[in-house]
Design a protein around this motif. Structure first.
Motif, mmCIF file in Angstrom:
data_model
loop_
_atom_site.group_PDB
_atom_site.id
_atom_site.type_symbol
_atom_site.label_atom_id
_atom_site.label_comp_id
_atom_site.label_asym_id
_atom_site.label_seq_id
_atom_site.Cartn_x
_atom_site.Cartn_y
_atom_site.Cartn_z
ATOM 1 N N ILE A 469 0.835 -1.202 0.000
ATOM 2 C CA ILE A 469 0.000 0.000 0.000
ATOM 3 C C ILE A 469 0.871 1.254 0.000
ATOM 4 O O ILE A 469 0.632 2.203 -0.765
ATOM 5 N N ALA A 470 1.895 1.277 0.851
ATOM 6 C CA ALA A 470 2.753 2.456 0.954
ATOM 7 C C ALA A 470 3.455 2.751 -0.369
ATOM 8 O O ALA A 470 3.585 3.916 -0.778
ATOM 9 N N LYS A 471 3.895 1.699 -1.053
ATOM 10 C CA LYS A 471 4.610 1.898 -2.314
ATOM 11 C C LYS A 471 3.680 2.385 -3.416
ATOM 12 O O LYS A 471 4.035 3.265 -4.212
ATOM 13 N N SER A 472 2.490 1.827 -3.480
ATOM 14 C CA SER A 472 1.573 2.181 -4.568
ATOM 15 C C SER A 472 0.904 3.528 -4.357
ATOM 16 O O SER A 472 0.554 4.212 -5.323
ATOM 17 N N ALA A 473 0.715 3.964 -3.097
ATOM 18 C CA ALA A 473 0.062 5.247 -2.839
ATOM 19 C C ALA A 473 0.985 6.411 -3.156
ATOM 20 O O ALA A 473 0.518 7.526 -3.455
ATOM 21 N N GLY A 474 2.284 6.202 -3.096
ATOM 22 C CA GLY A 474 3.232 7.239 -3.491
ATOM 23 C C GLY A 474 3.369 8.367 -2.482
ATOM 24 O O GLY A 474 3.098 8.210 -1.283
ATOM 25 N N GLU A 475 3.744 9.547 -2.978
ATOM 26 C CA GLU A 475 4.066 10.680 -2.107
ATOM 27 C C GLU A 475 2.838 11.296 -1.448
ATOM 28 O O GLU A 475 2.967 12.043 -0.483
ATOM 29 N N LEU A 476 1.656 10.983 -1.941
ATOM 30 C CA LEU A 476 0.451 11.560 -1.342
ATOM 31 C C LEU A 476 0.100 10.906 -0.010
ATOM 32 O O LEU A 476 -0.642 11.477 0.783
ATOM 33 N N LEU A 477 0.655 9.728 0.277
ATOM 34 C CA LEU A 477 0.358 9.025 1.524
ATOM 35 C C LEU A 477 1.176 9.620 2.657
ATOM 36 O O LEU A 477 2.402 9.601 2.640
ATOM 37 N N VAL A 478 0.497 10.153 3.687
ATOM 38 C CA VAL A 478 1.199 10.741 4.830
ATOM 39 C C VAL A 478 1.016 9.914 6.094
ATOM 40 O O VAL A 478 1.763 10.083 7.057
ATOM 41 N N ASP A 479 0.054 9.002 6.117
ATOM 42 C CA ASP A 479 -0.123 8.153 7.296
ATOM 43 C C ASP A 479 -0.827 6.864 6.876
ATOM 44 O O ASP A 479 -1.734 6.876 6.032
ATOM 45 N N LEU A 480 -0.373 5.748 7.469
ATOM 46 C CA LEU A 480 -0.934 4.438 7.140
ATOM 47 C C LEU A 480 -0.924 3.597 8.406
ATOM 48 O O LEU A 480 0.128 3.411 9.029
ATOM 49 N N ARG A 481 -2.110 3.071 8.791
ATOM 50 C CA ARG A 481 -2.212 2.270 10.010
ATOM 51 C C ARG A 481 -3.098 1.047 9.774
ATOM 52 O O ARG A 481 -4.118 1.126 9.074
ATOM 53 N N LEU A 482 -2.672 -0.072 10.368
ATOM 54 C CA LEU A 482 -3.509 -1.275 10.398
ATOM 55 C C LEU A 482 -4.477 -1.114 11.564
ATOM 56 O O LEU A 482 -4.073 -1.010 12.714
ATOM 57 N N VAL A 483 -5.782 -1.091 11.244
ATOM 58 C CA VAL A 483 -6.772 -0.808 12.292
ATOM 59 C C VAL A 483 -7.544 -2.041 12.714
ATOM 60 O O VAL A 483 -8.178 -2.046 13.772
ATOM 61 N N ASP A 484 -7.496 -3.133 11.892
ATOM 62 C CA ASP A 484 -8.281 -4.315 12.284
ATOM 63 C C ASP A 484 -7.785 -5.544 11.528
ATOM 64 O O ASP A 484 -7.362 -5.440 10.357
ATOM 65 N N ALA A 485 -7.807 -6.682 12.221
ATOM 66 C CA ALA A 485 -7.523 -7.984 11.607
ATOM 67 C C ALA A 485 -8.650 -8.918 12.028
ATOM 68 O O ALA A 485 -8.893 -9.107 13.228
ATOM 69 N N TYR A 486 -9.321 -9.531 11.027
ATOM 70 C CA TYR A 486 -10.530 -10.316 11.330
ATOM 71 C C TYR A 486 -10.450 -11.686 10.680
ATOM 72 O O TYR A 486 -10.049 -11.823 9.522
ATOM 73 N N ARG A 487 -10.832 -12.690 11.463
ATOM 74 C CA ARG A 487 -11.014 -14.049 10.966
ATOM 75 C C ARG A 487 -12.384 -14.526 11.442
ATOM 76 O O ARG A 487 -12.753 -14.314 12.594
ATOM 77 N N GLY A 488 -13.079 -15.200 10.571
ATOM 78 C CA GLY A 488 -14.369 -15.710 11.026
ATOM 79 C C GLY A 488 -15.390 -15.762 9.913
ATOM 80 O O GLY A 488 -15.072 -15.876 8.713
ATOM 81 N N ALA A 489 -16.634 -15.667 10.344
ATOM 82 C CA ALA A 489 -17.760 -15.818 9.422
ATOM 83 C C ALA A 489 -17.699 -14.784 8.310
ATOM 84 O O ALA A 489 -17.338 -13.627 8.517
ATOM 85 N N GLY A 490 -18.067 -15.251 7.130
ATOM 86 C CA GLY A 490 -18.097 -14.381 5.969
ATOM 87 C C GLY A 490 -16.803 -14.349 5.192
ATOM 88 O O GLY A 490 -16.738 -13.673 4.148
ATOM 89 N N LEU A 491 -15.776 -15.059 5.650
ATOM 90 C CA LEU A 491 -14.493 -15.073 4.958
ATOM 91 C C LEU A 491 -14.158 -16.497 4.527
ATOM 92 O O LEU A 491 -14.540 -17.471 5.187
ATOM 93 N N PRO A 492 -13.453 -16.639 3.414
ATOM 94 C CA PRO A 492 -13.032 -17.981 2.980
ATOM 95 C C PRO A 492 -12.138 -18.624 4.042
ATOM 96 O O PRO A 492 -11.513 -17.962 4.867
#
Length: 537
Positions: A469-492
């Motif tokens: 994500i950081a590489k593809s967003a380029g110079e316009l990206l000023v902040d990037l955070r992982l806010v959630d990791a989910y496992r469970g219903a609705g996912l393969p």
């Protein structure tokens, strides 16, 4: 006495009839020589005392201090002999102290009287005054030159005197001050040629440095000490923090700012503590431990932190956030006898998941400006949860672990819930490359936030997706955070959802909807291509 007070020149009057043939001579006293002074006291002299003697070489006056009793002027005196002189100040000072005979005249001699024209002026004034009483002045006078100070020219530097005084006066200003008190002064560049007047014996100085200090004192007195700016001298630095110590303090302050509390467990572990966290049981064992249950030097900070968390849980103090900087003792290196002692940093977050530990790592990376920080998923890290832990690599070197503690390890230490964990080799990190920050100006234009959640396989690390994500967003990206990791219903099966918060901002303009959309599409395409991830609906 009147003439002395008027013109500053002490004098002494002898009864001429008591001096055979009116002859006087000046010499040093002989050791043990005696004389009676005007106060009626008999004085025993030493060879350092100066005396005035008569033609018979009898001491009749203690030179510059007090006259003799035998030549005192009385009511029957009809002829007097006037004596005026310049006496060596150090000699007079010694005689005053030894005989305890301070007087107005001796004090003036001790401080330095005028050795120039003032004696003739005072002599004439005395004669003028006594003639007014009807006395007859005998013609002529006896003038015997002695060893007087040399009234030569000496040089003083303007820069040096300004340095001594803490001023920035010009040469012309200094000449003006000195001329006002009778010092003949000429300026040539940085040098002042100064002639000290004959009445300022105290300003002569013994050498060039003393002379400059003496002249600087005169200038400072006339300039006005109260007008010199006050400055506090800078003391010598007796010690300072090294860069290593400063960086370690910066780490501590950052962790305190993140709400963590510092703990200081003992460096001793029980015989089974290392095996309980999945580490090799190769710690250094003490031959004479204070407690048999604490007989092993730790090779990791994990056992001590888990014990601290368990203790707080048992006392109903949940959700603790601990950190520690302490020594660990790894097995000796090849060819060495002593353990490999290192300084580690550990952060334990009770009730938190791996992303929170990664967030702490990212904050520390910004504080220390660590270069090229990467995470590599490793399933068999000792004591860590498989799939929820990674090895921390900084500038191509493995420097620690981050993630969650394995449930089996938590059960062994009677800790309930989850514990996010970060452990770094702080000593190696601070001795390695760090601290080179690239600053960017703060934009005055508005930012734009977006949230993107991607479904990826379990074996795809969150850090890999973050890097994409950081590489593809380029110079316009000023902040990037992982806010959630989910496992469970609705996912393969064997997959999870990783949600990231992105902030876009330009330094020179307000972003348009088209620019924001283009960046979003580029990020989605890059994650799909690089990490085989799909945007979660």
């Amino acid at each position: 006495n009147y003439v002395m007070l008027e013109l500053g020149q002490p004098n002494h009057v002898f009864d001429l009839d008591t001096i055979p043939n009116g002859h006087l001579r000046v010499r040093r006293a002989t050791e043990g020589e005696a004389m009676v002074t005007l106060d009626g006291a008999e004085r025993t002299l030493i060879s350092l005392d100066g005396v005035i003697a008569n033609g018979s070489d009898e001491a009749i006056s203690l030179a510059g201090v007090m006259g003799g009793h035998d030549t005192e002027v009385t009511d029957s005196t009809t002829s007097v002999l006037l004596e005026m002189a310049w006496w060596d100040p150090p000699s007079i000072s010694r005689t005053i102290k030894r005989h305890n005979l301070p007087s107005e005249a001796s004090t003036r001699f001790r401080r330095g009287a005028d050795w120039g024209e003032n004696i003739d002026r005072a002599m004439d004034r005395f004669c003028e005054l006594i003639a007014q009483t009807g006395a007859t002045i005998a013609p002529g006078q006896i003038d015997v030159p002695g060893t007087t100070p040399q009234q030569g020219h000496s040089t003083a530097r303007v820069s040096k005197m300004n340095s001594l005084l803490g001023t920035d006066m010009t040469a012309e200003e200094m000449v003006g001050h000195l001329s006002s008190i009778g010092f003949t002064t000429t300026a040539a560049g940085d040098d002042l040629t100064v002639t000290v007047p004959s009445w300022r014996w105290d300003a002569l100085g013994g050498n060039a440095h003393e002379f400059e200090s003496s002249i600087a004192e005169e200038i400072g007195r006339l300039y006005g000490y109260e007008d010199i700016p006050k400055t506090v001298p800078r003391g010598e630095e007796t010690g300072h923090l090294t860069d290593y110590q400063k960086n370690r303090r910066a780490v501590r302050e950052a962790l305190l700012g993140m709400g963590c509390d510092e703990t200081l467990p003992m460096p001793f572990l029980g015989p089974e503590d290392l095996s309980l966290v999945g580490l090799p049981d190769d710690g250094v064992r003490l031959t004479n431990p204070l407690d048999a249950n604490e007989s092993v030097l730790r090779t990791s900070l994990l056992p001590g932190q888990l014990k601290a968390i368990a203790y707080n849980q048992s006392h109903r103090n949940p959700s603790v956030r601990f950190f520690e900087t302490g020594q660990v003792f790894l097995p000796p290196r090849e060819g060495e006898l002593l353990p490999d002692e290192r300084e580690y940093l550990a952060v334990a977050l009770e009730g938190a998941e791996a992303p929170e530990a990664v967030s702490v790592l990212n904050t520390l990376a910004r504080v220390l400006a660590l270069p090229n920080v990467k995470l590599f998923n490793v399933d068999d890290l000792p004591g860590m949860h498989p799939g929820r832990a990674a090895e921390v690599v900084i500038a191509g070197k493995a420097r620690g672990v981050v993630g969650e503690v394995a449930p089996s390890v938590l059960r062994s230490f009677e800790v309930s819930g989850r514990v996010a964990w970060l452990q770094l080799d702080l000593g190696e990190i601070l001795r390695g490359p760090h601290g080179k920050r690239n600053y960017r100006p703060v934009s005055k234009f508005p930012s734009s936030d977006m949230d993107l959640a991607f479904v990826v396989a379990d074996d795809v690390g969150a850090d890999k997706v973050r890097n994409t994500i950081a590489k593809s967003a380029g110079e316009l990206l000023v902040d990037l955070r992982l806010v959630d990791a989910y496992r469970g219903a609705g996912l393969p099966e064997d997959s999870r959802s990783l949600a990231f918060a992105l902030r876009l901002q330009a330094a020179d303009r307000t972003l348009t909807d088209a620019e924001i959309t283009a960046t979003r599409d580029a990020v989605i395409a890059a994650v799909a291509k690089t990490n085989n991830g799909t945007l979660r609906a």
